[in-house]
Design a protein around this motif. Sequence first.
Motif, short mmCIF file in Angstrom:
data_model
loop_
_atom_site.label_atom_id
_atom_site.label_comp_id
_atom_site.label_asym_id
_atom_site.label_seq_id
_atom_site.Cartn_x
_atom_site.Cartn_y
_atom_site.Cartn_z
N GLU A 1 0.84 -1.11 -0.03
CA GLU A 1 -0.01 0.02 0.08
C GLU A 1 0.89 1.19 -0.02
O GLU A 1 0.47 2.31 -0.72
N GLU A 2 1.79 1.27 0.78
CA GLU A 2 2.67 2.33 0.72
C GLU A 2 3.61 2.67 -0.43
O GLU A 2 3.61 3.59 -0.83
N ARG A 3 3.67 1.51 -1.25
CA ARG A 3 4.51 1.71 -2.42
C ARG A 3 3.47 2.33 -3.48
O ARG A 3 3.64 3.15 -4.30
N ASP A 4 2.24 1.91 -3.59
CA ASP A 4 1.26 2.41 -4.52
C ASP A 4 0.98 3.66 -3.98
O ASP A 4 0.75 4.50 -5.04
N ARG A 5 0.99 4.10 -2.74
CA ARG A 5 0.69 5.44 -2.14
C ARG A 5 1.73 6.47 -2.93
O ARG A 5 1.47 7.51 -3.58
N ARG A 6 3.03 5.81 -2.57
CA ARG A 6 4.35 6.89 -3.29
C ARG A 6 4.15 6.88 -4.77
O ARG A 6 4.30 7.88 -5.52
N ALA A 7 3.79 5.99 -5.37
CA ALA A 7 3.73 5.91 -6.96
C ALA A 7 2.53 6.83 -7.50
O ALA A 7 2.79 7.65 -8.28
N THR B 1 1.42 9.45 -5.77
CA THR B 1 2.14 10.87 -5.33
C THR B 1 2.89 11.31 -6.34
O THR B 1 2.72 12.32 -6.95
N SER B 2 3.84 10.38 -6.83
CA SER B 2 4.87 10.88 -7.84
C SER B 2 4.36 11.05 -9.19
O SER B 2 4.45 12.08 -9.81
N LYS B 3 3.31 10.32 -9.76
CA LYS B 3 2.39 10.65 -10.76
C LYS B 3 1.87 11.75 -10.85
O LYS B 3 1.98 12.62 -11.60
N ARG B 4 1.02 12.30 -9.76
CA ARG B 4 0.41 13.55 -9.61
C ARG B 4 1.48 14.64 -9.74
O ARG B 4 1.00 15.63 -10.33
#
Length: 224
Positions: free
Chosen positions: A39-45, A47-50
Amino acid sequence: MAEEPSGRRARARARRDPTEWHGQRIVTETDLGAVFAAEERDRRALTSKRIRHGVVLLLLVGLLGAAAFTAVGINRGDIRIAALEPTPRPTETCPAGPFDYQDPSSVTVNVYNSTDIEGLAGTAAGQLRERAFVVAEVGNRSVDPTGMTAIVVSGPDGKANAFTLQRTIPKSVYVVDKRKGRTIDIVLGSGFSAIAPAESVDKAPGGLVCFAPATPAPTPAPAK
């Protein structure tokens, strides 16, 4: 009835595997850690995409704004791009005429400033209007020659008008282009100060001047 060997083996495996209870999988701390890490990896990905999308959007807005600013500047004459302006060059064969001096009220002229002197084109345009010339456009234009007085530009049908303007602005040089009609351009250089006084304008028929008159070399001082 004797218990089947497969059932005994299953219960024996369950007793040996602490992650199973009555045939059900028990969620362990390791399992929870793996879920939270994913979940943390998905959240960081996300955020980076945004962030990337935001940066791209800002760049696009900046480019559009710069393009609009440049277009307005070119239209107003505040920004000059030499590649967009044809560079006038002296004609190989200067039209000898003779051409008659025209009534200034019948001569339409565009006035351009090729120098960094602010307001030079506006000043010349005002003087020409006072002399009854019809001023159509006032702006900036880049040319190769520097230090010259002015360049008069016309098409084949505007030579008499160009002659009239040359007599009004002494030391200007003539350049022909392929335009249609009799409208002419005057491109001012740093050598321009003012149009000639009305009483000193030579109105006799004559030819066009295509090259600046040569400046005589200074006479050397006698040796002592």
